[in-house]
Every structure is written in C-alpha cells, then in structure tokens.
Design an enzyme around this catalytic site. Sequence first.
Site, short mmCIF file in Angstrom:
data_model
loop_
_atom_site.label_atom_id
_atom_site.label_comp_id
_atom_site.label_asym_id
_atom_site.label_seq_id
_atom_site.Cartn_x
_atom_site.Cartn_y
_atom_site.Cartn_z
N SER A 131 0.86 5.30 -0.85
CA SER A 131 1.05 4.65 -2.14
C SER A 131 0.30 3.33 -2.30
O SER A 131 0.09 2.87 -3.42
CB SER A 131 2.54 4.45 -2.45
OG SER A 131 3.15 3.68 -1.46
N HIS A 158 2.04 -2.14 -1.92
CA HIS A 158 1.89 -1.78 -3.33
C HIS A 158 1.11 -2.84 -4.10
O HIS A 158 0.17 -2.53 -4.84
CB HIS A 158 3.26 -1.60 -3.97
CG HIS A 158 4.01 -0.41 -3.47
ND1 HIS A 158 5.25 -0.06 -3.95
CD2 HIS A 158 3.70 0.52 -2.52
CE1 HIS A 158 5.68 1.03 -3.33
NE2 HIS A 158 4.75 1.39 -2.45
#
Length: 208
Positions: free
Chosen positions: A125, A176
Amino acid sequence: MKKTRIDAPCTAVIAVANVIVFFILTMGGMTEDAEYMLGHGAMYVPYIMEGGEWYRLFSSMFLHFGFEHLMNNMVIFILLGWNLEVEIGKIKYLIIYLASGLCGNLLSMFGDLQTGEYVVSAGASGAIFGVIGALLYVAVRNRGRIGNVSGRGILFMVIVSLYYGFTSGGVDNLAHIGGLVSGFLLGVLLYWKRKGKRSRSAGNRYDS
C-alpha cells in the site's frame, strides 16, 4: 486471429505477482505470522540497519499478512493503477509505483528509528498510495478527472484511508504518507499533459 491487447500490462503483472507470491507462501506457512514473514523478506529495521539487508525495502512490497490484506490492496490497486498506467505510460508508471513504495518504506524505517519501536511490516500500500498521489496530480491537470475516476473521488479516498489508518491499530501510516507524497511529486515530474489530449478510460503491522 485477432490478438487481445491489455491496456495496462504493468498493473496486471504486478497484481499477478503479488497473488502468486502470496499463494506460494501459504503453502509453506502462515502469512499472518510475523516470524514466518520475516524469514521471507518482510521489513524489519534492525535486519536492514545491522544486517545490511536493504533488499527488504523492496521485497516487503510484494508480501501481505493474510488473504484479506492482499485482496484489499489488490482491488484498489487494479481499479486505480489501470487508469494511471493508461494515462501516463508503462515506464513512468513503473517508476512511480516502485519509487513510491521504496520512499514509503524509507519513511517508515525513519519513524521506527526515531521511536525505537521495531515491528515486522509488509504490504504494497505504500506503492499504492504513490499511485493515488500521482492520480491526484494528473486529475488536477485534467480538470478534475482521469479515466473512470474523479479528482474529488481520489481525494475522498485519501482522506478516508488515512483516517482509517490513524484510528486503527497495526497500520503503517508513515508508509502511506511517504508513498502518497512521493507519488504526487513524481507525478509532477513525470506527467506532461499534451495539448488537446483527453484521458483514456480504462505485533504485525501491515500497510493498509
């Protein structure tokens, strides 16, 4: 016989690679187990800094803690990555994906070094947030839309994803953020909108 052309081959190959790696690992052990994942390339700062195992910054991008972690990442990745690759091209897309993933992991590593709290982490991610960041920039350049997604939709996804990360346990928020910011900046550097061109449609800690 007419050949079938895949509009976003890099997205397809990366997604398939993640799935294959996951199912190979499931045949040898539990992918939810930190010790098992550590033995197969997950990220762990002491191993990187003291053991010189820098490859973990890259290999951890193709590992996932369990089937749900894998599916959550791959569904988002395919939906958004497809649009970005069609718009920006294969080479630039690969640069954004891989560099954002690495930058996300580097920021995560820096955070661990600052706090002294070292955990095993893995997931795609950081790279996916890089795709989202680049998409956000491209959407801005294309008056709020790229392919099948809108700039507002992307921004809403970013806000919701970051909120979920900061209010949930075991999520690598620095990966992230690092991926998102680096993806946006790489979008600025690599994407040039042509005149008249229209977009074509088309503890464990884990990174989502």
